[in-house]
Write a protein that holds these residues in place. Structure first.
Motif, PDB file in Angstrom:
ATOM      1  N   PHE A  80       0.835  -1.195   0.000  1.00  0.00           N
ATOM      2  CA  PHE A  80       0.000   0.000   0.000  1.00  0.00           C
ATOM      3  C   PHE A  80       0.869   1.244   0.000  1.00  0.00           C
ATOM      4  O   PHE A  80       1.980   1.249   0.549  1.00  0.00           O
TER       5      PHE A  80
ATOM      6  N   THR B 113      -2.765   2.480  -4.283  1.00  0.00           N
ATOM      7  CA  THR B 113      -3.790   3.241  -3.548  1.00  0.00           C
ATOM      8  C   THR B 113      -5.109   2.490  -3.515  1.00  0.00           C
ATOM      9  O   THR B 113      -6.095   2.988  -2.963  1.00  0.00           O
TER      10      THR B 113
ATOM     11  N   PRO C 122      -8.091  -0.190  -2.561  1.00  0.00           N
ATOM     12  CA  PRO C 122      -8.551  -0.641  -1.230  1.00  0.00           C
ATOM     13  C   PRO C 122      -8.165  -2.084  -0.922  1.00  0.00           C
ATOM     14  O   PRO C 122      -8.116  -2.492   0.233  1.00  0.00           O
TER      15      PRO C 122
ATOM     16  N   GLN D 105      -6.824  -2.032   2.882  1.00  0.00           N
ATOM     17  CA  GLN D 105      -6.281  -0.824   3.493  1.00  0.00           C
ATOM     18  C   GLN D 105      -6.602  -0.814   4.987  1.00  0.00           C
ATOM     19  O   GLN D 105      -7.538  -1.467   5.449  1.00  0.00           O
TER      20      GLN D 105
END
Length: 393
Positions: A51, A115, A117, A139
């Motif tokens: 991430f 980026t 989820p 995330q």
């Protein structure tokens, strides 16, 4: 049929999917061979997708166990920095390479800082026999109610809701494109990036070589089962086994790619091959067969005397010499005396001579020598000794 394990799920795969492995079936030269060295990037974690905001430590390794003196780092084909340290912390997406000292530059490792989820994390490469972990992650502060894994677009039926997918003992049946998906707790469904698995060959078919292509009877020979590991898997342990005409040689599986046979006989002529396998894995490959003919030897054994055989008188000194030609290796000489039909072994030595310091009538009889090598024995013809009374000359 073959069982494949995904997490705790057991899948059955048809044998034809494993044909490639079957065709490759064939176990340190004093050490295990590794493909010529180049720089290698080692990852802090066995994944290439993270991430955004996370970091990853890359380590540049060279040809030896010690850290390189100088490391060059490249990012997107441009030199990023030069440092005495071998480790680099990165946070940006792209291709990374390194160069340890004067070794060739490493293969690129692509890292992605996402980026999205939901991501699926997987290794940069997979070799035959590897244990692989694919991890489905959300995330921070997000949660999946259910987790599903897919291979080439088809859902894998797993017995639990684990976010990890385990692949044990990887082979070509595991090749494909993987992704994960599920229903986000707060909103909607989500699908991850794809992770492509293309299982690489761990080592090629081994080659069997012999220290002598046409050895002679009684001589030693060393068999060597040669193959190569890639630099990325230089730590993998291989074992080796040697065969002649379907029979296992030596003690069977060994970590050494060499087998020494101390003395060959003509019965050892035949077809030889070897196998190499990865420890604790199904990966096993077999060499082509080679023919090793063992040439028989003709040994001439004869007795001569000192002085030369003629009239032998009582009281003289007599030396019997066992002469042998073309017999390799260490040998021993045994002397026998035959008198009145009775055979007696009278002397054994590594020396070819048998000495009678003073001949008497008790030394009368027929003599012969027997020559023993580590593998075979040879016998001379008889020599008759008839001592005479009178002066020596």
């Amino acid at each position: 049929m073959r069982r494949l394990v995904f997490g705790s799920q057991v899948l059955v795969v048809p044998v034809f999917m494993l044909l490639w492995v079957t065709l490759l079936v064939l176990a340190p030269v004093s050490e295990q061979l590794v493909t010529p060295s180049k720089s290698i990037i080692s990852l802090q974690f066995p994944w290439t997708v993270f991430f955004q905001g996370e970091s990853m430590d890359l380590t540049c390794k060279g040809s030896s166990s010690h850290s390189p003196w100088t490391t060059k780092w490249y990012f997107k084909e441009k030199e990023l920095r030069r440092t005495p340290k071998s480790t680099l912390r990165v946070r940006d997406s792209g291709d990374y390479r390194c160069q340890a000292d004067d070794l060739p530059v490493s293969d690129p490792v692509h890292l992605e800082f996402s980026t999205a989820p939901l991501i699926l994390q997987g290794p940069p490469y997979v070799f035959e026999g590897d244990s692989v972990l694919l991890r489905c992650r959300t995330q921070a502060k997000m949660e999946l109610n259910t987790v599903a894994f897919f291979k080439n677009g088809e859902r894998l039926i797993l017995p639990n809701n684990s976010s990890d997918l385990h692949i044990d003992d990887a082979d070509l049946a595991h090749n494909g494109h993987y992704h994960c998906g599920g229903y986000m707790h707060t909103c909607c469904t989500a699908s991850s990036n794809r992770v492509s698995i293309q299982v690489r060959m761990l080592f090629p078919r081994p080659e069997l070589s012999s220290s002598s292509s046409e050895p002679t009877e009684g001589s030693p020979v060393t068999l060597t089962c040669q193959t190569q590991l890639p630099p990325e898997r230089s730590h993998v342990q291989l074992q080796f086994c040697f065969f002649r005409d379907g029979q296992v040689l030596g003690s069977g599986w060994s970590s050494s790619p060499e087998l020494r046979i101390p003395a060959l006989g003509t019965e050892d002529s035949g077809s030889y091959w070897c196998q190499a396998k990865r420890v604790n894995s199904h990966v096993l490959k077999e060499s082509w067969k080679i023919s090793i003919p063992v040439r028989g030897i003709t040994v001439k054994v004869k007795i001569r005397t000192d002085p030369a055989l003629g009239p032998v008188f009582e009281g003289q000194k007599l030396t019997l010499i066992c002469s042998v030609d073309r017999l390799p290796g260490s040998i021993t000489f045994s002397w026998y005396k035959v008198k009145l039909g009775k055979e007696t072994k009278i002397h054994t030595s590594s020396e070819a001579e048998f000495k009678i310091s003073m001949v008497t009538d008790r030394d009368a009889g027929d003599y012969y020598c027997n020559v023993n090598s580590s593998h075979k024995s040879f016998t001379s013809r008889l020599v008759t000794i008839k001592p005479r009374k009178g002066e020596c000359y």
